[in-house]
Design an enzyme around this catalytic site. Sequence first.
Site, PDB file in Angstrom:
ATOM      1  N   ARG A  14       0.837  -1.195   0.000  1.00 45.57           N
ATOM      2  CA  ARG A  14       0.000   0.000   0.000  1.00 45.57           C
ATOM      3  C   ARG A  14       0.882   1.259   0.000  1.00 45.57           C
ATOM      4  NH1 ARG A  14      -0.558   4.730   2.702  1.00 45.57           N
ATOM      5  NH2 ARG A  14      -0.157   3.635   4.651  1.00 45.57           N
ATOM      6  N   HIS A 204       5.746   4.411  12.582  1.00 45.07           N
ATOM      7  CA  HIS A 204       5.742   4.342  11.118  1.00 45.07           C
ATOM      8  C   HIS A 204       6.755   5.352  10.601  1.00 45.07           C
ATOM      9  CE1 HIS A 204       3.425   4.016   7.157  1.00 45.07           C
ATOM     10  NE2 HIS A 204       4.039   5.172   6.994  1.00 45.07           N
ATOM     11  N   HIS A 206       9.675   6.917   7.727  1.00 46.99           N
ATOM     12  CA  HIS A 206      10.187   7.045   6.359  1.00 46.99           C
ATOM     13  C   HIS A 206      11.655   7.476   6.458  1.00 46.99           C
ATOM     14  CE1 HIS A 206       6.496   6.854   3.699  1.00 46.99           C
ATOM     15  NE2 HIS A 206       5.968   6.806   4.909  1.00 46.99           N
ATOM     16  N   CYS A 237       4.475   9.273  -0.412  1.00 44.91           N
ATOM     17  CA  CYS A 237       3.078   9.638  -0.160  1.00 44.91           C
ATOM     18  C   CYS A 237       2.653  10.612  -1.247  1.00 44.91           C
ATOM     19  CB  CYS A 237       2.917  10.297   1.207  1.00 44.91           C
ATOM     20  SG  CYS A 237       1.239  10.942   1.467  1.00 44.91           S
ATOM     21  N   ASN A 246       9.481   4.212   2.722  1.00 44.82           N
ATOM     22  CA  ASN A 246       9.363   3.782   4.119  1.00 44.82           C
ATOM     23  C   ASN A 246      10.686   3.143   4.536  1.00 44.82           C
ATOM     24  OD1 ASN A 246       6.557   3.430   2.769  1.00 44.82           O
ATOM     25  ND2 ASN A 246       6.131   3.505   4.956  1.00 44.82           N
TER      26      ASN A 246
HETATM   27 MG    MG Z   1       3.745   6.397   5.102  1.00 43.89          MG
END
Ligand code: MG
Length: 301
Positions: A14, A204, A206, A237, A246
Amino acid sequence: MSRDRVRIVEVGPRDGLQSRGTELSVDLRIAWIRQLAAAGLREIEAGAFVRADLVPAMATSEDVFRLAADLKVETLWALIPNLRGFQRASDSGAKAFAFFTSASETFSQKNSGCSVEESLVNFREIRQLSEMSPVRAYLSCSFGCPYEQSVEASAVTNLARKLDAAGADEIVISDTIGIADPESVATIIAAVSAEVTASKLTLHLHDTRGSALDCARAGLEAGIGSFDSSAGGLGGCPFAPGAPGNVATEDLVTLFESLGCRTGIDLDQLIHSSLWLEKVLGEQLPAKSLAERRTEPPSDD
Ligand code: MG
């Protein structure tokens, strides 16, 4: 470090794919997810139910979820921005939902088309409709925003508390643009942990500045035991200008195993899968762990 096991949620299919202009076929998306599961990834974010005109790479997520039902994946997460996305995901067989909101008002308007407060209303409605299904909530821009630059820690902690009270099973503290450093990770995680138990938090990251692994280690030291990552370090993104990949799943596995934390992931098999993906995409992926395993560069044509 007392923790002997960490959880990794694979978001490559995703977050990794969504910012790409070209769409990977449903068959290739399924083939990748199958390989990731075979490498030991038990939780995979497989697609997004967002507007196809804005995020064309996710346009076939309905088909992906219908076909993925036959795969042996413990949890397939579906990214949903609102009630309509939730309904599309549910109709496609999704049973685990990843909602997103933001610590930045401007980012919320641009990414979700609504205010932060309106997104909370949406979240509460989705939480109710999803009944017993797991629902995680991304708290985007927890370390900074591409539009507003700095984000107050209090904006992050307040929103985390509201999401927790609204029934989020998990809150994903997200460095959407890769602006965190180990110090800010320690600060934000300590602040949020004072409001929401650390066992409900995921980090999360990056890798904008090449410091995502240092941030992951800082997160671990701050009490986080759950991390998002993308195989090969694929990512970006579409609404966060300049957002890089990521943090790479391979690199996280290598780091955690070196610290004595088991991940349950077969590193060799994962690397094999990412090298396959490089051939499919016709480009080298940024994961540090891939460089030494690459025998020949992918062709440009
Ligand atoms: Mg992200």
